[in-house]
Design a protein around this motif. Structure first.
Motif, PDB file in Angstrom:
ATOM      1  N   ILE A 223       0.844  -1.198   0.000  1.00 36.94           N
ATOM      2  CA  ILE A 223       0.000   0.000   0.000  1.00 36.94           C
ATOM      3  C   ILE A 223       0.880   1.248   0.000  1.00 36.94           C
ATOM      4  O   ILE A 223       0.620   2.214  -0.755  1.00 36.94           O
ATOM      5  CB  ILE A 223      -0.965   0.005   1.202  1.00 36.94           C
ATOM      6  CG1 ILE A 223      -2.077  -1.034   1.019  1.00 36.94           C
ATOM      7  CG2 ILE A 223      -1.557   1.397   1.429  1.00 36.94           C
ATOM      8  CD1 ILE A 223      -3.078  -0.705  -0.077  1.00 36.94           C
ATOM      9  N   LEU A 224       1.929   1.253   0.814  1.00 40.00           N
ATOM     10  CA  LEU A 224       2.839   2.409   0.821  1.00 40.00           C
ATOM     11  C   LEU A 224       3.532   2.570  -0.529  1.00 40.00           C
ATOM     12  O   LEU A 224       3.731   3.703  -1.003  1.00 40.00           O
ATOM     13  CB  LEU A 224       3.875   2.244   1.938  1.00 40.00           C
ATOM     14  CG  LEU A 224       3.343   2.242   3.373  1.00 40.00           C
ATOM     15  CD1 LEU A 224       4.490   2.110   4.361  1.00 40.00           C
ATOM     16  CD2 LEU A 224       2.513   3.484   3.676  1.00 40.00           C
ATOM     17  N   ALA A 225       3.877   1.449  -1.163  1.00 38.63           N
ATOM     18  CA  ALA A 225       4.545   1.512  -2.463  1.00 38.63           C
ATOM     19  C   ALA A 225       3.624   2.049  -3.557  1.00 38.63           C
ATOM     20  O   ALA A 225       4.108   2.548  -4.579  1.00 38.63           O
ATOM     21  CB  ALA A 225       5.066   0.126  -2.851  1.00 38.63           C
ATOM     22  N   MET A 226       2.327   1.955  -3.348  1.00 35.10           N
ATOM     23  CA  MET A 226       1.357   2.437  -4.342  1.00 35.10           C
ATOM     24  C   MET A 226       0.895   3.859  -4.063  1.00 35.10           C
ATOM     25  O   MET A 226      -0.143   4.294  -4.560  1.00 35.10           O
ATOM     26  CB  MET A 226       0.152   1.496  -4.391  1.00 35.10           C
ATOM     27  CG  MET A 226       0.464   0.128  -4.954  1.00 35.10           C
ATOM     28  SD  MET A 226      -1.037  -0.836  -5.285  1.00 35.10           S
ATOM     29  CE  MET A 226      -1.700  -1.007  -3.631  1.00 35.10           C
ATOM     30  N   ALA A 227       1.661   4.604  -3.293  1.00 37.84           N
ATOM     31  CA  ALA A 227       1.256   5.974  -2.942  1.00 37.84           C
ATOM     32  C   ALA A 227       0.982   6.828  -4.177  1.00 37.84           C
ATOM     33  O   ALA A 227       0.033   7.620  -4.204  1.00 37.84           O
ATOM     34  CB  ALA A 227       2.328   6.628  -2.070  1.00 37.84           C
ATOM     35  N   LYS A 228       1.783   6.660  -5.226  1.00 35.39           N
ATOM     36  CA  LYS A 228       1.615   7.493  -6.417  1.00 35.39           C
ATOM     37  C   LYS A 228       0.295   7.214  -7.133  1.00 35.39           C
ATOM     38  O   LYS A 228      -0.474   8.157  -7.406  1.00 35.39           O
ATOM     39  CB  LYS A 228       2.794   7.303  -7.363  1.00 35.39           C
ATOM     40  CG  LYS A 228       2.762   8.231  -8.577  1.00 35.39           C
ATOM     41  CD  LYS A 228       4.029   8.089  -9.409  1.00 35.39           C
ATOM     42  CE  LYS A 228       3.989   9.017 -10.610  1.00 35.39           C
ATOM     43  NZ  LYS A 228       5.243   8.906 -11.422  1.00 35.39           N
ATOM     44  N   PRO A 229      -0.047   5.956  -7.469  1.00 34.35           N
ATOM     45  CA  PRO A 229      -1.346   5.743  -8.117  1.00 34.35           C
ATOM     46  C   PRO A 229      -2.529   6.054  -7.217  1.00 34.35           C
ATOM     47  O   PRO A 229      -3.569   6.512  -7.698  1.00 34.35           O
ATOM     48  CB  PRO A 229      -1.315   4.264  -8.509  1.00 34.35           C
ATOM     49  CG  PRO A 229      -0.219   3.652  -7.717  1.00 34.35           C
ATOM     50  CD  PRO A 229       0.777   4.724  -7.469  1.00 34.35           C
ATOM     51  N   ILE A 230      -2.390   5.826  -5.906  1.00 32.89           N
ATOM     52  CA  ILE A 230      -3.474   6.184  -4.992  1.00 32.89           C
ATOM     53  C   ILE A 230      -3.711   7.693  -5.035  1.00 32.89           C
ATOM     54  O   ILE A 230      -4.851   8.162  -5.123  1.00 32.89           O
ATOM     55  CB  ILE A 230      -3.167   5.697  -3.561  1.00 32.89           C
ATOM     56  CG1 ILE A 230      -3.223   4.166  -3.495  1.00 32.89           C
ATOM     57  CG2 ILE A 230      -4.156   6.302  -2.560  1.00 32.89           C
ATOM     58  CD1 ILE A 230      -2.762   3.580  -2.175  1.00 32.89           C
ATOM     59  N   ALA A 231      -2.616   8.471  -5.003  1.00 26.90           N
ATOM     60  CA  ALA A 231      -2.737   9.932  -5.070  1.00 26.90           C
ATOM     61  C   ALA A 231      -3.276  10.376  -6.426  1.00 26.90           C
ATOM     62  O   ALA A 231      -4.038  11.350  -6.510  1.00 26.90           O
ATOM     63  CB  ALA A 231      -1.377  10.571  -4.808  1.00 26.90           C
ATOM     64  N   MET A 232      -2.906   9.662  -7.491  1.00 28.31           N
ATOM     65  CA  MET A 232      -3.385  10.012  -8.837  1.00 28.31           C
ATOM     66  C   MET A 232      -4.905   9.966  -8.894  1.00 28.31           C
ATOM     67  O   MET A 232      -5.545  10.878  -9.430  1.00 28.31           O
ATOM     68  CB  MET A 232      -2.794   9.030  -9.852  1.00 28.31           C
ATOM     69  CG  MET A 232      -3.176   9.308 -11.299  1.00 28.31           C
ATOM     70  SD  MET A 232      -2.641   7.948 -12.396  1.00 28.31           S
ATOM     71  CE  MET A 232      -0.904   7.835 -11.984  1.00 28.31           C
ATOM     72  N   LEU A 233      -5.486   8.911  -8.325  1.00 29.96           N
ATOM     73  CA  LEU A 233      -6.944   8.790  -8.352  1.00 29.96           C
ATOM     74  C   LEU A 233      -7.601   9.837  -7.465  1.00 29.96           C
ATOM     75  O   LEU A 233      -8.612  10.438  -7.837  1.00 29.96           O
ATOM     76  CB  LEU A 233      -7.354   7.380  -7.918  1.00 29.96           C
ATOM     77  CG  LEU A 233      -8.858   7.073  -7.970  1.00 29.96           C
ATOM     78  CD1 LEU A 233      -9.420   7.319  -9.366  1.00 29.96           C
ATOM     79  CD2 LEU A 233      -9.119   5.632  -7.537  1.00 29.96           C
ATOM     80  N   LYS A 234      -7.030  10.087  -6.303  1.00 32.71           N
ATOM     81  CA  LYS A 234      -7.576  11.125  -5.419  1.00 32.71           C
ATOM     82  C   LYS A 234      -7.551  12.489  -6.103  1.00 32.71           C
ATOM     83  O   LYS A 234      -8.514  13.243  -6.042  1.00 32.71           O
ATOM     84  CB  LYS A 234      -6.784  11.182  -4.112  1.00 32.71           C
ATOM     85  CG  LYS A 234      -6.995  10.013  -3.174  1.00 32.71           C
ATOM     86  CD  LYS A 234      -6.176  10.179  -1.900  1.00 32.71           C
ATOM     87  CE  LYS A 234      -6.369   9.033  -0.957  1.00 32.71           C
ATOM     88  NZ  LYS A 234      -5.530   9.154   0.277  1.00 32.71           N
ATOM     89  N   ASN A 235      -6.436  12.798  -6.760  1.00 32.33           N
ATOM     90  CA  ASN A 235      -6.314  14.099  -7.425  1.00 32.33           C
ATOM     91  C   ASN A 235      -7.266  14.220  -8.605  1.00 32.33           C
ATOM     92  O   ASN A 235      -7.833  15.299  -8.846  1.00 32.33           O
ATOM     93  CB  ASN A 235      -4.870  14.298  -7.901  1.00 32.33           C
ATOM     94  CG  ASN A 235      -3.910  14.541  -6.764  1.00 32.33           C
ATOM     95  OD1 ASN A 235      -4.311  14.959  -5.676  1.00 32.33           O
ATOM     96  ND2 ASN A 235      -2.638  14.241  -6.995  1.00 32.33           N
ATOM     97  N   ALA A 236      -7.445  13.131  -9.334  1.00 33.59           N
ATOM     98  CA  ALA A 236      -8.388  13.163 -10.464  1.00 33.59           C
ATOM     99  C   ALA A 236      -9.808  13.441  -9.987  1.00 33.59           C
ATOM    100  O   ALA A 236     -10.578  14.138 -10.636  1.00 33.59           O
ATOM    101  CB  ALA A 236      -8.321  11.843 -11.225  1.00 33.59           C
ATOM    102  N   ARG A 237     -10.131  12.897  -8.825  1.00 37.31           N
ATOM    103  CA  ARG A 237     -11.483  13.072  -8.300  1.00 37.31           C
ATOM    104  C   ARG A 237     -11.722  14.484  -7.818  1.00 37.31           C
ATOM    105  O   ARG A 237     -12.838  14.984  -7.842  1.00 37.31           O
ATOM    106  CB  ARG A 237     -11.719  12.051  -7.180  1.00 37.31           C
ATOM    107  CG  ARG A 237     -13.136  12.080  -6.641  1.00 37.31           C
ATOM    108  CD  ARG A 237     -13.469  10.818  -5.871  1.00 37.31           C
ATOM    109  NE  ARG A 237     -13.612   9.697  -6.792  1.00 37.31           N
ATOM    110  CZ  ARG A 237     -12.906   8.572  -6.729  1.00 37.31           C
ATOM    111  NH1 ARG A 237     -11.995   8.425  -5.802  1.00 37.31           N
ATOM    112  NH2 ARG A 237     -13.091   7.605  -7.612  1.00 37.31           N
TER     113      ARG A 237
END
Length: 241
Positions: A223-237
């Motif tokens: 989960i920590l390693a996926m910080a970038k794609p997680i943030a990408m979806l949050k920012n898109a929203r």
């Protein structure tokens, strides 16, 4: 701060979880049962309700008499003989409305995943942050998007197709995400069932996911390693704000 407290905080923050991750440890015949916490005295509606309460901060040490749902206590190995109550209306009850026949109801219940009958003495169901030793299973109550990220995390190294066995609309919290991870050492998701949702009072959008305790550290790292794609979806929203 314990390692499990840190993991819990990291996971809740990364995924914006409404419910804390919950640890579950079942005490079987011969296992010492901890003196602290004391046994919970209130009567709950079900094991699923206990998971939801623990996700909101409750620490629960439960004997079968406090767990409410006989199907759940059977799956988790508390009941020495489940046949008596199955034949006393349970199959008929599930056959009304949910299944077209009693045979379909019976197939759903009898073909589920069960721990060895009569061997479980107590269940510790508590926020992951309170554990000092690894729980046997970690349960996440999460919406569909959060479950998506958790599934990415458990499949992070292997990739490919994921088989997520389902109990068929009953026994979701007890069988799909607790007994199955314990017996087979695999993660799983449950959409829960009618009884699970009635007794736990979860929001309609919430699912549950269970992972074996020994896979928690890897899930946390992924989960920590996926910080970038997680943030990408949050920012898109939020439109990049």
């Amino acid at each position: 701060m314990s390692v499990f407290s840190t993991m819990s905080q990291d996971l809740a923050a990364a995924l914006d979880l409404t419910y804390e991750p919950v640890g579950v440890t079942l005490y079987r015949e011969g296992d010492p049962i901890p003196a602290d916490p004391p046994f919970t005295q209130e009567n709950l509606k079900s094991y699923c309700q206990a998971l939801a309460l623990a996700g909101k901060g409750r620490t629960l040490l439960l004997a079968k008499e406090q767990m409410g749902c006989k199907l759940g206590t059977s799956v988790l190995g508390f009941e020495a003989d489940m046949e008596a109550f199955l034949d006393d209306g349970v199959l008929e009850k599930y056959g009304v409305g949910l299944y077209g026949t009693e045979a379909a109801s019976a197939a759903t219940i009898r073909n589920s995943t069960y721990l060895e009958a009569g061997k479980t003495r107590a269940a510790l169901i508590a926020p992951l942050a309170t554990f000092r030793e690894p729980p046997q299973v970690v349960v996440f109550t999460a919406n569909s998007e959060q479950v998506m990220w958790l599934l990415y995390a458990v499949n992070y190294d292997r990739g490919g197709r994921m088989d997520l066995p389902q109990s068929g609309g009953a026994l979701g919290g007890c069988a799909d995400i607790t007994a199955l991870p314990l017996l087979q050492g695999i993660p799983n998701v449950t959409f829960l069932g009618l009884g699970c949702r009635l007794k736990s009072a979860l929001d309609a959008c919430h699912l549950m996911l269970g992972v074996p305790g020994n896979s928690l550290s890897a899930l946390h790292q992924h989960i920590l390693a996926m910080a970038k794609p997680i943030a990408m979806l949050k920012n898109a929203r939020t439109g990049g704000k």
